[in-house]
Design a protein around this motif. Structure first.
Motif, mmCIF file in Angstrom:
data_model
loop_
_atom_site.group_PDB
_atom_site.id
_atom_site.type_symbol
_atom_site.label_atom_id
_atom_site.label_comp_id
_atom_site.label_asym_id
_atom_site.label_seq_id
_atom_site.Cartn_x
_atom_site.Cartn_y
_atom_site.Cartn_z
ATOM 1 N N VAL A 256 -3.670 -7.959 -17.614
ATOM 2 C CA VAL A 256 -3.260 -6.660 -17.073
ATOM 3 C C VAL A 256 -4.487 -5.850 -16.652
ATOM 4 C CG1 VAL A 256 -2.211 -4.444 -17.672
ATOM 5 C CG2 VAL A 256 -1.061 -6.569 -18.296
ATOM 6 N N ASP A 257 -5.522 -5.857 -17.489
ATOM 7 C CA ASP A 257 -6.729 -5.081 -17.188
ATOM 8 C C ASP A 257 -7.359 -5.490 -15.868
ATOM 9 O OD1 ASP A 257 -6.435 -3.653 -19.451
ATOM 10 O OD2 ASP A 257 -8.358 -4.196 -20.347
ATOM 11 N N TYR A 258 -7.567 -6.789 -15.687
ATOM 12 C CA TYR A 258 -8.253 -7.263 -14.482
ATOM 13 C C TYR A 258 -7.468 -6.913 -13.227
ATOM 14 C CZ TYR A 258 -11.264 -9.978 -17.590
ATOM 15 O OH TYR A 258 -12.157 -10.367 -18.556
ATOM 16 N N CYS A 259 -6.163 -7.111 -13.286
ATOM 17 C CA CYS A 259 -5.330 -6.774 -12.137
ATOM 18 C C CYS A 259 -5.330 -5.265 -11.907
ATOM 19 C CB CYS A 259 -3.913 -7.275 -12.390
ATOM 20 S SG CYS A 259 -2.840 -7.164 -10.954
ATOM 21 N N LEU A 260 -5.316 -4.509 -12.988
ATOM 22 C CA LEU A 260 -5.326 -3.056 -12.902
ATOM 23 C C LEU A 260 -6.594 -2.557 -12.225
ATOM 24 C CD1 LEU A 260 -3.593 -0.637 -13.810
ATOM 25 C CD2 LEU A 260 -4.832 -0.666 -15.973
ATOM 26 N N PHE A 261 -7.751 -3.098 -12.640
ATOM 27 C CA PHE A 261 -9.031 -2.711 -12.032
ATOM 28 C C PHE A 261 -9.002 -2.934 -10.517
ATOM 29 C CE2 PHE A 261 -11.489 -3.863 -16.167
ATOM 30 C CZ PHE A 261 -10.951 -2.746 -16.781
ATOM 31 N N TYR A 262 -8.545 -4.118 -10.145
ATOM 32 C CA TYR A 262 -8.537 -4.527 -8.739
ATOM 33 C C TYR A 262 -7.569 -3.670 -7.926
ATOM 34 C CZ TYR A 262 -9.640 -8.272 -5.373
ATOM 35 O OH TYR A 262 -10.117 -8.997 -4.320
ATOM 36 N N LEU A 263 -6.358 -3.544 -8.454
ATOM 37 C CA LEU A 263 -5.302 -2.843 -7.730
ATOM 38 C C LEU A 263 -5.624 -1.365 -7.570
ATOM 39 C CD1 LEU A 263 -2.517 -2.944 -6.438
ATOM 40 C CD2 LEU A 263 -1.496 -2.789 -8.699
ATOM 41 N N ARG A 264 -6.155 -0.741 -8.630
ATOM 42 C CA ARG A 264 -6.467 0.687 -8.541
ATOM 43 C C ARG A 264 -7.594 0.944 -7.546
ATOM 44 N NH1 ARG A 264 -4.378 4.295 -12.546
ATOM 45 N NH2 ARG A 264 -5.803 5.845 -11.693
ATOM 46 N N ARG A 265 -8.568 0.027 -7.478
ATOM 47 C CA ARG A 265 -9.652 0.221 -6.513
ATOM 48 C C ARG A 265 -9.140 0.086 -5.081
ATOM 49 N NH1 ARG A 265 -15.343 0.522 -6.474
ATOM 50 N NH2 ARG A 265 -15.823 1.274 -4.376
ATOM 51 N N GLU A 266 -8.256 -0.873 -4.860
ATOM 52 C CA GLU A 266 -7.700 -1.057 -3.517
ATOM 53 C C GLU A 266 -6.886 0.165 -3.101
ATOM 54 O OE1 GLU A 266 -4.583 -2.364 -0.601
ATOM 55 O OE2 GLU A 266 -4.331 -1.614 -2.645
ATOM 56 N N ARG A 267 -6.105 0.701 -4.020
ATOM 57 C CA ARG A 267 -5.302 1.881 -3.703
ATOM 58 C C ARG A 267 -6.196 3.106 -3.512
ATOM 59 N NH1 ARG A 267 0.363 2.354 -6.853
ATOM 60 N NH2 ARG A 267 -0.031 4.470 -6.165
ATOM 61 N N GLU A 268 -7.249 3.181 -4.306
ATOM 62 C CA GLU A 268 -8.175 4.312 -4.184
ATOM 63 C C GLU A 268 -8.835 4.331 -2.804
ATOM 64 O OE1 GLU A 268 -12.516 5.434 -5.978
ATOM 65 O OE2 GLU A 268 -11.059 4.559 -7.364
ATOM 66 N N GLU A 269 -9.243 3.168 -2.330
ATOM 67 C CA GLU A 269 -9.883 3.100 -1.009
ATOM 68 C C GLU A 269 -8.892 3.463 0.088
ATOM 69 O OE1 GLU A 269 -13.031 2.801 -0.552
ATOM 70 O OE2 GLU A 269 -13.462 2.406 -2.661
ATOM 71 N N ARG A 270 -7.638 3.055 -0.069
ATOM 72 C CA ARG A 270 -6.638 3.417 0.932
ATOM 73 C C ARG A 270 -6.347 4.910 0.887
ATOM 74 N NH1 ARG A 270 -2.046 -0.038 -0.870
ATOM 75 N NH2 ARG A 270 -0.829 1.288 0.494
ATOM 76 N N ASP A 271 -6.295 5.463 -0.329
ATOM 77 C CA ASP A 271 -6.078 6.908 -0.460
ATOM 78 C C ASP A 271 -7.229 7.700 0.151
ATOM 79 O OD1 ASP A 271 -3.705 6.479 -1.744
ATOM 80 O OD2 ASP A 271 -4.526 6.699 -3.773
ATOM 81 N N ALA A 272 -8.430 7.086 0.175
ATOM 82 C CA ALA A 272 -9.604 7.752 0.747
ATOM 83 C C ALA A 272 -9.616 7.672 2.273
ATOM 84 C CB ALA A 272 -10.881 7.151 0.183
ATOM 85 N N GLY A 273 -8.602 7.020 2.871
ATOM 86 C CA GLY A 273 -8.484 7.005 4.320
ATOM 87 C C GLY A 273 -8.852 5.700 4.984
ATOM 88 N N ARG A 274 -9.150 4.656 4.227
ATOM 89 C CA ARG A 274 -9.542 3.382 4.833
ATOM 90 C C ARG A 274 -8.312 2.538 5.139
ATOM 91 N NH1 ARG A 274 -13.204 4.810 0.967
ATOM 92 N NH2 ARG A 274 -15.326 5.105 1.755
ATOM 93 N N ASP A 275 -8.436 1.678 6.147
ATOM 94 C CA ASP A 275 -7.312 0.819 6.497
ATOM 95 C C ASP A 275 -7.141 -0.253 5.425
ATOM 96 O OD1 ASP A 275 -8.574 -1.914 7.548
ATOM 97 O OD2 ASP A 275 -9.867 -0.232 8.157
ATOM 98 N N ALA A 276 -5.991 -0.929 5.435
ATOM 99 C CA ALA A 276 -5.639 -1.867 4.370
ATOM 100 C C ALA A 276 -6.654 -2.999 4.239
ATOM 101 C CB ALA A 276 -4.248 -2.446 4.630
ATOM 102 N N GLY A 277 -7.105 -3.545 5.378
ATOM 103 C CA GLY A 277 -8.057 -4.652 5.335
ATOM 104 C C GLY A 277 -9.372 -4.251 4.711
ATOM 105 N N THR A 278 -9.897 -3.091 5.107
ATOM 106 C CA THR A 278 -11.175 -2.613 4.565
ATOM 107 C C THR A 278 -11.046 -2.302 3.079
ATOM 108 O OG1 THR A 278 -11.784 -1.688 6.706
ATOM 109 C CG2 THR A 278 -12.956 -0.852 4.776
ATOM 110 N N ALA A 279 -9.939 -1.653 2.709
ATOM 111 C CA ALA A 279 -9.730 -1.322 1.297
ATOM 112 C C ALA A 279 -9.706 -2.575 0.440
ATOM 113 C CB ALA A 279 -8.424 -0.556 1.135
#
Length: 749
Positions: A256-279
């Motif tokens: 759960v931790d490893y997936c959580l780290f990865y998923l939250r970072r991807e969502r954070e980058e998208r929330d910061a305005g980056r496109d899905a591929g870049t995030a």
């Protein structure tokens, strides 16, 4: 922010990039791997730890002699018949009638053999109020618990006829049956509860069903694959049910931790305005790298258990190592593919009012930790003094730690009726329920000098004060083996029983059996097994601690290319483990707050737990440490000052670390609710340590120490510059680029 051009390098980035480009292939390979692992493991079957190979030393030697001779050791059972009060004695008519009824009733079941009357074996207590009917279960001793129910029913029937007497059965088979009936479902329920608890917390953290299901799905599939691999590996390294439970705990936590780290970072980058591929590419290069560094460090820590030489510990270490490795690989391969496939659909199934996403382009920062960190960074020296002082105070009880194998009444208290029977037999027949057994092998067991040595041993065992008798000698002439049963003075008082055992081994045996040339006489039994286990465990503490600390230090040094970061990571982890030890001693040994967790009267920490906790906690603590420090270093390499980098790294990771910690604490706390004190101690110790680590250590001490060190955080002596550079996965500061890149576009390597 618009589209970006992110140049990323390294294993995690390349793995994530490949998965994003070959989404269905990555998912298919993972599913195939899980199915194959489970299928092959099921076909191969699991080889469990053989009790004969569990220990080295005398216990192991005795077991090998018995096994090599082909002597069957049946499961022995005992029925206690005891007067409740008054003038009733073993010589009275009522007592004799009860003995006759017990002998007849258990014999009539057809499940037993060798039923003996206390009037023949002289197993009558000194005060004449207690007597023992003894017999063996027919068939394989390992499965005797499955056949003992009719015998227990027969004994209960006799008890119903003789109300003035206590009539109760105890033995290996009856104890295992009562244990399984009372706690078998307890374990299963605890294991099954881990998944819905983790899912519930993730729902709160993400506010969307699909996003919450991803980490649980990864953890569960990693556990399923590892169960299959355990079956295959067990043919080289036998496994056990304990290893399976520990694997499930660790697998759920890190998966759960490893997936959580990865998923939250991807969502954070998208929330910061980056496109899905870049995030996704940034998440692969940053959180993906942190997952690999953390996973390798945890695997190294778990490998420390292989140095104990204890089969159960080796099984736990290997099973934990495998599930961490599988979860780590799944996180950096199949997870990017799933995120690429889902895209915005990862937000499907949103739960109203649970979590509001930040505004587009706003940083995902924790308000609570921002406020805490502001105070910490304003007065770092005070923060270090207060936090470190508090943790040292919490750890201080550990200096007086007393460890021991828990007796039956310590392990279960009065929750099982059989515990009362166990205590009554030990009171009436000290050492009688758990006698030591001397396994004597000679060239000719019937030789006059051997017979004389056995007779001398029997007499000396009693005259030395190690035993009050009766000492029973059973000759196996066909195998030139003798089995000598010696009740130890001390009974359930383990300290006294061990002194009696030492007297047998160090004084009585050399003076009697030791005079016969070529004779072997290892002493085994439950007390001897516990002592040998403790001795072997204590002998492995230094090599295990040294291996884990040294290799964790080297991994931190290579991963962050900083001598300071490597040293502080080790010191902070040791402080976290020390605090967990202190809490264990305070609650379970001194009884402070013991009533809150149902641990009154234990008075000790179970022997195997300190080493087990050290290995597990040192590994799991690295999860948070690597994740937070990676984010701080990433911000530092982008040009921020050390203080700014610390603030950015801590507040942006606080949410995911908190969520991960809450899941771990909740899962471990489930085991803290079990009735077995050893499992309760494990659950409380793990839950307390993770909570301390994720709050005081990562939220206060780490940023305060790094703030005090300043630029010295990144110190690496010139002579260490030749070390391999494993830091290259960090993503540089994104810069605006021309057209947007698709999510599956090839990464620049």
């Amino acid at each position: 922010m618009g589209n970006t051009d992110v140049r990323v390098r390294g294993l995690a980035a390349r793995a994530g990039g490949w998965s994003a480009r070959h989404r269905w292939a990555a998912v298919g390979i993972w599913v195939l791997f899980v199915v194959l692992a489970m299928g092959l493991g099921s076909a191969a079957g699991r080889v469990d730890v053989d009790e004969n190979d569990q220990l080295k030393g005398e216990t192991h030697t005795a077991a090998r002699i018995v096994a090599d001779a082909g002597i069957e050791q049946p499961a022995g059972e005992t029925v206690l018949i005891q007067a409740k009060g008054g003038d009733v004695r073993a010589t009275s008519g009522e007592f004799r009638a009860a003995v006759t009824d017990v002998v007849a009733a258990v014999g009539a079941t057809g499940k037993v053999t060798g039923v003996t009357s206390p009037y023949d074996t002289r197993t009558i207590s000194r005060d004449g109020r207690s007597a023992l009917v003894q017999f063996d279960m027919r068939g394989d001793a390992d499965t005797a618990a499955e056949r003992v129910a009719p015998v227990l029913d027969a004994v209960a029937g006799v008890q119903a006829k003789h109300g003035s007497l206590r009539i109760a059965e105890i033995g290996g088979a009856s104890m295992k049956k009562q244990y399984d009936d009372a706690f078998g479902d307890d374990f299963k329920q605890a294991e099954l509860s881990a998944v819905p608890v983790a899912l519930g917390i993730l729902l709160i953290a993400f506010g969307a069903l699909v996003a919450a299901l991803l980490p649980v799905a990864l953890a569960v599939t990693a556990i399923m694959a590892t169960m299959g691999l355990m079956g295959l590996v067990s043919h080289l390294q036998p496994m056990s049910d304990t290893a399976n439970s520990v694997m499930l705990l660790v697998g759920m936590a890190v998966g759960v931790d490893y997936c959580l780290f990865y998923l939250r970072r991807e969502r954070e980058e998208r929330d910061a305005g980056r496109d899905a591929g870049t995030a996704l590419r940034i998440a692969a290069a940053t959180s993906g790298r942190a997952v690999i560094v953390s996973g390798v460090t945890v695997c190294v820590a778990m490998a420390g258990m292989l140095f104990t030489g204890l089969a159960t510990f080796e099984a736990m270490g290997l099973a934990s190592l495998m599930v961490v490795a599988v979860a780590m690989v799944g996180s950096v391969t199949v997870l990017p593919a799933l995120l690429s496939l889902l895209g915005e659909r990862v937000e499907k199934g949103r739960i109203p009012f649970l979590r509001r996403r930040p505004r587009r382009g706003a940083p995902a920062e924790s308000r609570f930790w921002t406020a805490v960190l502001r105070g910490v960074l304003a007065k770092p020296l005070v923060s270090v003094a207060v936090a470190a002082g508090a943790l040292l105070a919490v750890a201080s009880p550990a200096l007086g730690m007393k460890t021991q194998q828990l007796t039956l009444d310590q392990e279960f208290g009065d929750s099982l009726p059989i515990v009362q029977t166990y205590n009554r037999i030990n009171d009436a027949f000290p050492g009688g329920s758990e006698p030591a057994q001397v396994v004597v092998r000679a060239k000719d067991i019937d030789a006059p000098e051997v017979r004389q040595a056995l007779a001398d041993f029997k007499e000396r065992a009693i005259s030395s004060g190690a035993s009050r008798g009766p000492v029973d000698i059973r000759l196996e002439k066909a195998h030139d083996v003798a089995l000598v049963s010696v009740p130890l003075v001390g009974g359930s008082d383990m300290d006294q029983a061990v002194k009696s055992l030492d007297k047998l081994r160090d004084e009585v045996r050399p003076a009697t059996l030791g005079r016969v040339q070529g004779l072997q006489a290892p002493i085994t039994g439950q007390v001897a097994g516990n002592k040998d286990f403790n001795d072997q465990l204590l002998g492995s503490v230094v090599p295990v601690f040294a291996f884990v600390v040294v290799f964790a230090f080297l991994l931190m040094l290579l991963s962050f290319r900083s001598l300071t970061v490597a040293i502080t990571s080790i010191v902070l982890n040791l402080l976290s483990v020390g605090a967990a030890y202190g809490i264990l001693v305070a609650v379970f040994q001194h009884g402070w707050g013991a009533s809150l967790v149902g641990a009154e009267g234990v008075g000790a920490v179970v022997t195997w737990l300190p080493l087990f906790l050290f290995v597990i906690l040192f590994g799991l603590s690295m999860d948070y440490h690597v994740f937070v420090v990676s984010r701080i270093r990433e911000a530092r390499t982008r040009g921020r000052s050390t203080k700014e980098a610390i603030q950015h790294g801590v507040v942006t990771t606080a949410g995911v670390v908190t969520s991960a910690a809450v899941i771990m604490v909740a899962v471990f706390a489930i085991f803290g609710t079990l009735s077995m004190q050893s499992m309760k101690q494990m659950g409380v110790g793990l839950a307390a340590a993770v909570l301390i680590d994720a709050t005081v250590i990562r939220g206060v001490l780490l940023p305060a120490v790094m703030a005090l060190l300043g630029e010295r955080n990144w110190y690496l002596p010139k002579w260490l510059h030749r070390l391999p550079d494993l830091t290259h996965d960090e993503s540089p500061e994104p810069t605006p680029a021309a057209p947007a890149r698709a999510a599956d576009e090839r990464l620049t390597v």
